[in-house]
Design an enzyme around this catalytic site. Structure first.
Site, mmCIF file in Angstrom:
data_model
loop_
_atom_site.group_PDB
_atom_site.id
_atom_site.type_symbol
_atom_site.label_atom_id
_atom_site.label_comp_id
_atom_site.label_asym_id
_atom_site.label_seq_id
_atom_site.Cartn_x
_atom_site.Cartn_y
_atom_site.Cartn_z
ATOM 1 N N THR A 92 31.384 37.658 47.503
ATOM 2 C CA THR A 92 30.663 38.794 48.095
ATOM 3 C C THR A 92 30.498 39.838 46.997
ATOM 4 O O THR A 92 31.469 40.516 46.636
ATOM 5 C CB THR A 92 31.476 39.390 49.273
ATOM 6 O OG1 THR A 92 31.786 38.339 50.186
ATOM 7 C CG2 THR A 92 30.687 40.468 49.984
ATOM 8 N N LYS A 168 24.855 38.830 53.903
ATOM 9 C CA LYS A 168 26.328 38.845 54.010
ATOM 10 C C LYS A 168 26.825 40.291 54.212
ATOM 11 O O LYS A 168 27.697 40.558 55.038
ATOM 12 C CB LYS A 168 26.916 38.229 52.730
ATOM 13 C CG LYS A 168 28.391 38.438 52.517
ATOM 14 C CD LYS A 168 29.249 37.688 53.502
ATOM 15 C CE LYS A 168 30.717 38.011 53.294
ATOM 16 N NZ LYS A 168 31.566 37.557 54.375
ATOM 17 N N LYS A 237 35.550 47.481 49.967
ATOM 18 C CA LYS A 237 34.602 46.991 48.955
ATOM 19 C C LYS A 237 33.268 46.633 49.626
ATOM 20 O O LYS A 237 32.204 47.032 49.169
ATOM 21 C CB LYS A 237 35.185 45.743 48.274
ATOM 22 C CG LYS A 237 34.228 45.074 47.310
ATOM 23 C CD LYS A 237 34.663 43.664 46.916
ATOM 24 C CE LYS A 237 34.315 42.630 47.954
ATOM 25 N NZ LYS A 237 34.183 41.264 47.493
HETATM 26 P P1 NAP Z 1 41.490 36.638 45.971
HETATM 27 O O1 NAP Z 1 42.443 35.752 46.671
HETATM 28 O O2 NAP Z 1 41.899 38.018 45.614
HETATM 29 O O3 NAP Z 1 41.003 35.861 44.633
HETATM 30 C C1 NAP Z 1 40.193 36.516 43.697
HETATM 31 C C2 NAP Z 1 39.869 35.574 42.538
HETATM 32 O O4 NAP Z 1 39.153 36.337 41.545
HETATM 33 C C3 NAP Z 1 41.111 34.989 41.828
HETATM 34 O O5 NAP Z 1 40.768 33.728 41.330
HETATM 35 C C4 NAP Z 1 41.299 35.989 40.694
HETATM 36 O O6 NAP Z 1 42.006 35.454 39.602
HETATM 37 C C5 NAP Z 1 39.861 36.243 40.297
HETATM 38 N N1 NAP Z 1 39.699 37.482 39.545
HETATM 39 C C6 NAP Z 1 39.843 38.744 39.984
HETATM 40 N N2 NAP Z 1 39.580 39.620 38.988
HETATM 41 C C7 NAP Z 1 39.302 38.870 37.892
HETATM 42 C C8 NAP Z 1 38.936 39.187 36.555
HETATM 43 N N3 NAP Z 1 38.801 40.449 36.143
HETATM 44 N N4 NAP Z 1 38.737 38.159 35.700
HETATM 45 C C9 NAP Z 1 38.848 36.873 36.103
HETATM 46 N N5 NAP Z 1 39.160 36.507 37.353
HETATM 47 C C10 NAP Z 1 39.386 37.505 38.240
HETATM 48 O O7 NAP Z 1 40.125 36.811 46.806
HETATM 49 P P2 NAP Z 1 39.499 35.834 47.897
HETATM 50 O O8 NAP Z 1 40.009 36.191 49.245
HETATM 51 O O9 NAP Z 1 39.584 34.418 47.409
HETATM 52 O O10 NAP Z 1 37.954 36.318 47.852
HETATM 53 C C11 NAP Z 1 37.046 35.821 46.889
HETATM 54 C C12 NAP Z 1 35.646 36.298 47.297
HETATM 55 O O11 NAP Z 1 35.339 35.801 48.597
HETATM 56 C C13 NAP Z 1 35.507 37.830 47.383
HETATM 57 O O12 NAP Z 1 34.245 38.222 46.902
HETATM 58 C C14 NAP Z 1 35.640 38.103 48.871
HETATM 59 O O13 NAP Z 1 34.988 39.298 49.276
HETATM 60 C C15 NAP Z 1 34.947 36.873 49.452
HETATM 61 N N6 NAP Z 1 35.353 36.537 50.823
HETATM 62 C C16 NAP Z 1 36.662 36.645 51.179
HETATM 63 C C17 NAP Z 1 37.022 36.359 52.486
HETATM 64 C C18 NAP Z 1 38.459 36.500 52.944
HETATM 65 O O14 NAP Z 1 38.688 36.589 54.158
HETATM 66 N N7 NAP Z 1 39.439 36.520 52.033
HETATM 67 C C19 NAP Z 1 36.054 35.938 53.410
HETATM 68 C C20 NAP Z 1 34.736 35.786 52.982
HETATM 69 C C21 NAP Z 1 34.392 36.100 51.685
HETATM 70 P P3 NAP Z 1 43.623 35.588 39.523
HETATM 71 O O15 NAP Z 1 44.162 34.460 40.343
HETATM 72 O O16 NAP Z 1 43.908 35.486 38.070
HETATM 73 O O17 NAP Z 1 43.968 36.954 40.088
#
Ligand code: NAP
Length: 290
Positions: A92, A168, A237
């Site tokens: 997102t 989205k 966000k």
């Molecule tokens: P998350 O668990 O916080 O994972 C974030 C990912 O991004 C990890 O792989 C992290 O790496 C990486 N990352 C963050 N900052 C970085 C940087 N500066 N350089 C390189 N890698 C970086 O988040 P998530 O829940 O999987 O969400 C991922 C996406 O899906 C987001 O855009 C979110 O809005 C969207 N989304 C989430 C949900 C939900 O319910 N969680 C639902 C729909 C959509 P590290 O492991 O090294 O930290």
């Protein structure tokens, strides 16, 4: 298919497991290598650089936000990517960045598909995500087998990648508005001695059926904001991104501004890591009830 996958957080890791189960070959890269190592046991090939993941039939990324995408998907990476490569960004992110990425990829003969998803990590684990995809139709056709491995349905939104992102963000704006109003209603009901659960039983049986009212309503009724299924800071966000997308086409979103302030209040009280439903607590506090 032979694909790369970048970003193995809560969502990315669950998706990769399902892509592997469907029989595809996956090269994985993550900033923190331990998360990638865990997937090696499920059959993923762990690579040491983003560039190595950015090869094969297509590459998927599921990074946290605009800043993460800018850091990882940089000009140098795109310069060395094989011509015709398809990059599917499922995070997102802002409408502005999606537009910029589509142009940066096209200038280098690469295909950019935006495919943000609806559904939390448990939905991703069950391979039941809803995918909204936009970009070159032929590229979407080619990656459809991977979408089928992670989602229950792919909706095609248009040929401009950013159109998927705005859809989205509009969806998350509706969710945010629902959680805000559930919280406010709950505070009003409490003032009159009506149980939130009784209210939910009535409204979710007819007018407001569906997972948003049921799920967030239950958490507010139980005043249970941990463990977070969707963190307030992530909600913040998305509300910010919706406001930016609206402002870029001079469209006021007054309700999003209200939710933004409520989330700032939640965070000022140290509740950013709690569930988005913590907006119920914000509303109760404003009414002097907590
Ligand atoms: P998350 O668990 O916080 O994972 C974030 C990912 O991004 C990890 O792989 C992290 O790496 C990486 N990352 C963050 N900052 C970085 C940087 N500066 N350089 C390189 N890698 C970086 O988040 P998530 O829940 O999987 O969400 C991922 C996406 O899906 C987001 O855009 C979110 O809005 C969207 N989304 C989430 C949900 C939900 O319910 N969680 C639902 C729909 C959509 P590290 O492991 O090294 O930290």
């Amino acid at each position: 298919m032979d694909i790369g996958f970048i970003g193995l957080g809560e969502m990315g890791a669950a998706m990769v497991e399902n892509i592997l189960k469907a029989g595809h070959q996956v090269r994985v890269w993550n900033r923190s290598p331990e998360r990638a190592q865990r997937l090696a046991q499920a059959g993923a090939q762990v690579v040491g650089s983003v560039a190595e993941a950015f090869t094969g039939d297509a590459v998927f990324s599921m990074l946290a936000d605009d800043a993460a995408v800018r850091e990882v998907i940089n000009a140098r990476l795109l310069e060395q990517a094989p011509r015709g490569q398809i990059h599917v960004n499922m995070a997102t992110i802002s409408v502005a960045l999606a537009e910029e990425l589509a142009s940066e990829h096209a200038q280098r003969g690469l295909n950019y598909v935006a495919a943000p998803v609806m559904g939390r990590p448990d939905v991703a684990a069950a391979a039941k995500l809803t995918i909204v995809a936009a970009g070159p139709a032929e590229a979407i056709d080619r990656v459809q087998p991977v979408f089928d491995a992670v989602g229950q349905k792919t909706w095609r939104i248009g040929s401009l990648a950013q159109q998927a992102n705005v859809m989205k963000l509009a969806t998350n704006f509706l969710i945010a508005s629902a959680v805000e109003t559930l919280g406010e209603a709950s505070a009003m009901l409490a003032g009159h001695g009506v149980a939130m659960q009784d209210f939910l039983d009535v409204i979710t049986s007819n007018l407001f059926q569906g997972v948003v009212y049921q799920g967030y309503g239950k958490m507010i009724a139980e005043q249970r904001y941990e463990p977070a299924l969707f963190k307030a800071k992530l909600g913040m966000k998305d509300v910010r991104l919706a406001l930016a997308a609206a402002e870029s086409v001079m469209t006021p979103l007054p309700m999003a501004s209200v939710v933004r302030d409520s989330l700032i209040e939640a965070m000022a009280h140290g509740d950013g890591e709690k569930d988005f439903a913590v907006l119920g607590q914000v509303a109760a506090r404003r009414a002097g009830r907590r």
